[in-house]
Structure formats: structure tokens, C-alpha cells
Design a protein around this motif. Structure first.
Motif, PDB file in Angstrom:
ATOM      1  N   VAL A  47       0.844  -1.197   0.000  1.00 23.52           N
ATOM      2  CA  VAL A  47       0.000   0.000   0.000  1.00 23.52           C
ATOM      3  C   VAL A  47       0.882   1.252   0.000  1.00 23.52           C
ATOM      4  N   VAL A  48       1.873   1.292   0.885  1.00 28.67           N
ATOM      5  CA  VAL A  48       2.763   2.456   0.968  1.00 28.67           C
ATOM      6  C   VAL A  48       3.573   2.586  -0.315  1.00 28.67           C
ATOM      7  N   ASP A  49       4.035   1.463  -0.869  1.00 27.08           N
ATOM      8  CA  ASP A  49       4.801   1.485  -2.119  1.00 27.08           C
ATOM      9  C   ASP A  49       3.970   2.098  -3.247  1.00 27.08           C
ATOM     10  N   VAL A  50       2.737   1.653  -3.394  1.00 29.20           N
ATOM     11  CA  VAL A  50       1.858   2.170  -4.446  1.00 29.20           C
ATOM     12  C   VAL A  50       1.542   3.651  -4.199  1.00 29.20           C
ATOM     13  N   PHE A  51       1.308   4.016  -2.948  1.00 29.48           N
ATOM     14  CA  PHE A  51       0.995   5.396  -2.613  1.00 29.48           C
ATOM     15  C   PHE A  51       2.126   6.341  -3.036  1.00 29.48           C
ATOM     16  N   TYR A  52       3.374   5.915  -2.855  1.00 28.30           N
ATOM     17  CA  TYR A  52       4.509   6.774  -3.155  1.00 28.30           C
ATOM     18  C   TYR A  52       5.029   6.620  -4.590  1.00 28.30           C
ATOM     19  N   GLU A  53       4.414   5.775  -5.390  1.00 31.24           N
ATOM     20  CA  GLU A  53       4.880   5.587  -6.759  1.00 31.24           C
ATOM     21  C   GLU A  53       4.871   6.921  -7.504  1.00 31.24           C
ATOM     22  N   GLY A  54       6.017   7.268  -8.094  1.00 32.64           N
ATOM     23  CA  GLY A  54       6.140   8.510  -8.838  1.00 32.64           C
ATOM     24  C   GLY A  54       6.346   9.732  -7.964  1.00 32.64           C
ATOM     25  N   LYS A  55       6.422   9.528  -6.639  1.00 31.29           N
ATOM     26  CA  LYS A  55       6.644  10.632  -5.717  1.00 31.29           C
ATOM     27  C   LYS A  55       7.977  10.418  -5.009  1.00 31.29           C
ATOM     28  N   PRO A  56       8.643  11.505  -4.655  1.00 29.68           N
ATOM     29  CA  PRO A  56       9.885  11.328  -3.882  1.00 29.68           C
ATOM     30  C   PRO A  56       9.549  10.820  -2.481  1.00 29.68           C
ATOM     31  N   LEU A  57      10.434  10.005  -1.927  1.00 25.57           N
ATOM     32  CA  LEU A  57      10.224   9.557  -0.559  1.00 25.57           C
ATOM     33  C   LEU A  57      11.546   9.545   0.183  1.00 25.57           C
ATOM     34  N   GLU A  58      11.454   9.581   1.473  1.00 27.41           N
ATOM     35  CA  GLU A  58      12.645   9.636   2.304  1.00 27.41           C
ATOM     36  C   GLU A  58      13.087   8.232   2.688  1.00 27.41           C
TER      37      GLU A  58
END
Length: 183
Positions: A47-58
Motif C-alpha cells: 500500500v505504501v509502495d503504491v501510494f509513493y509511486e512517482g513521488k519522492p520519498l525519504e
């Protein structure tokens, strides 16, 4: 849907084993796998992986994803095997901790190989993380630092196997293969 079906089929197979041979071992192993695959493991990681897809993450989010996807299933599998083998709770937890370290190291190495390998060597498309705009250890730390982190985690898992003694030689060798592979 195929993944959903396979996951539920796995639960059915484990439930049948528990029903046909009810014991603390079979129930404990099923619980370990269900936990690793469920909302406290692979599912929340996905869920977290899909949520951050295409977005920068820390880095802390990336580590959370790795711990709760690849590492969750390796952790669960090793813990379930230890339980079925009659290990004490402490030894089963050692197996689980080693599995978590192996899983994160494996995923970091997968990220490295996505950049440094060829399709022929890996047997799958390369540079897919870049195409999918995924943040990886390589994008955060570079190849060399990522390799250092993976090696440290692998060495920590091997240390656990060494502490558990001669019965863990296969797991030690497997850890070295999985976390230090070049393809």
C-alpha cells in the motif's frame, strides 16, 4: 487477482494443515505466514509502495516499504520453518530477525542490479525503477553506499546464523548467495 488467489490458497492450505494436525507448531507457523502477508506485513508495504509511486520519498519510508514487503515474507518463512522445526521462541525470533535483514539486503541488491546488470543476466527488464520513477536505495545513496548497507545487513544475518551454530550452515550459505549475488 492471481496474487490474491494464490495468497488465499496458501491460507487455505495452512488452515487444512492446522485442522488435520492441530498443534502449537502448525498454528504458530500459520500465524507467522499470515502476519507476514497481512496488514502488518506485505500488504501495508505494498500500500505504501503504491501510494509513493512517482513521488519522492525519504529513506525511512523506503526502509518501511522494504521491511514490509520482501523482508516480511522472508522473515515469515524463516520463522514458520523454525517453529515447525521445533525451535524455541527465542530461536524462532532469531530466524525472523535474520529474515528481515536478508529481505532488506536482497531488495537493496535488486535495486543495484536494476541499474548495473543486463536483461540477459537478470532475466527481467532493467532500469524499471527509473522508468517507474521509483525511489530506491541507489537513488538515495548511490551504488557503493547501497552495496555497503546491503553487505552490513547480510553480515548481521550471517552473524545470527553463526550464533545458532552448525545447524545453520545452509542458511548462512544461502544468505551469502542471496545477498551478495551479482545477477
Amino acid at each position: 487477482l492471481a496474487g490474491d488467489g494464490l495468497l488465499h490458497h496458501a491460507m487455505e492450505v495452512m488452515a487444512d494443515a492446522c485442522y488435520n494436525n492441530p498443534s502449537k507448531k502448525t498454528t504458530g507457523a500459520m500465524q507467522a505466514i499470515a502476519h507476514g502477508a497481512g496488514v502488518h506485513g506485505m500488504l501495508i508495504g505494498q500500500v505504501v509502495d503504491v501510494f509513493y509511486e512517482g513521488k519522492p520519498l525519504e529513506a525511512n519510508i523506503l526502509e518501511f516499504i522494504h521491511i514490509n514487503k520482501t523482508a516480511a515474507m522472508i522473515r515469515a518463512s524463516l520463522k514458520a520453518g523454525a517453529i515447525l522445526g521445533g525451535a524455541t521462541d527465542a530461536v524462532a525470533e532469531s530466524f525472523a530477525l535474520a529474515g528481515e535483514k536478508i529481505g532488506v539486503a536482497f531488495q537493496i541488491l535488486d535495486d543495484i542490479l536494476d541499474v548495473t546488470s543486463t536483461m540477459e543476466e537478470l532475466g527481467k527488464p532493467i532500469h524499471s525503477d527509473e522508468r517507474n520513477e521509483k525511489t530506491t536505495y541507489v537513488t538515495l545513496y548511490g551504488i557503493e553506499k547501497s552495496r555497503e548497507i546491503a553487505c552490513k545487513l547480510s553480515d548481521e544475518a550471517i552473524s545470527i546464523w553463526n550464533e545458532l551454530g552448525e545447524g545453520s550452515i545452509f542458511l548462512k550459505d544461502l544468505t551469502e548467495y542471496l545477498t551478495k549475488r551479482t545477477f
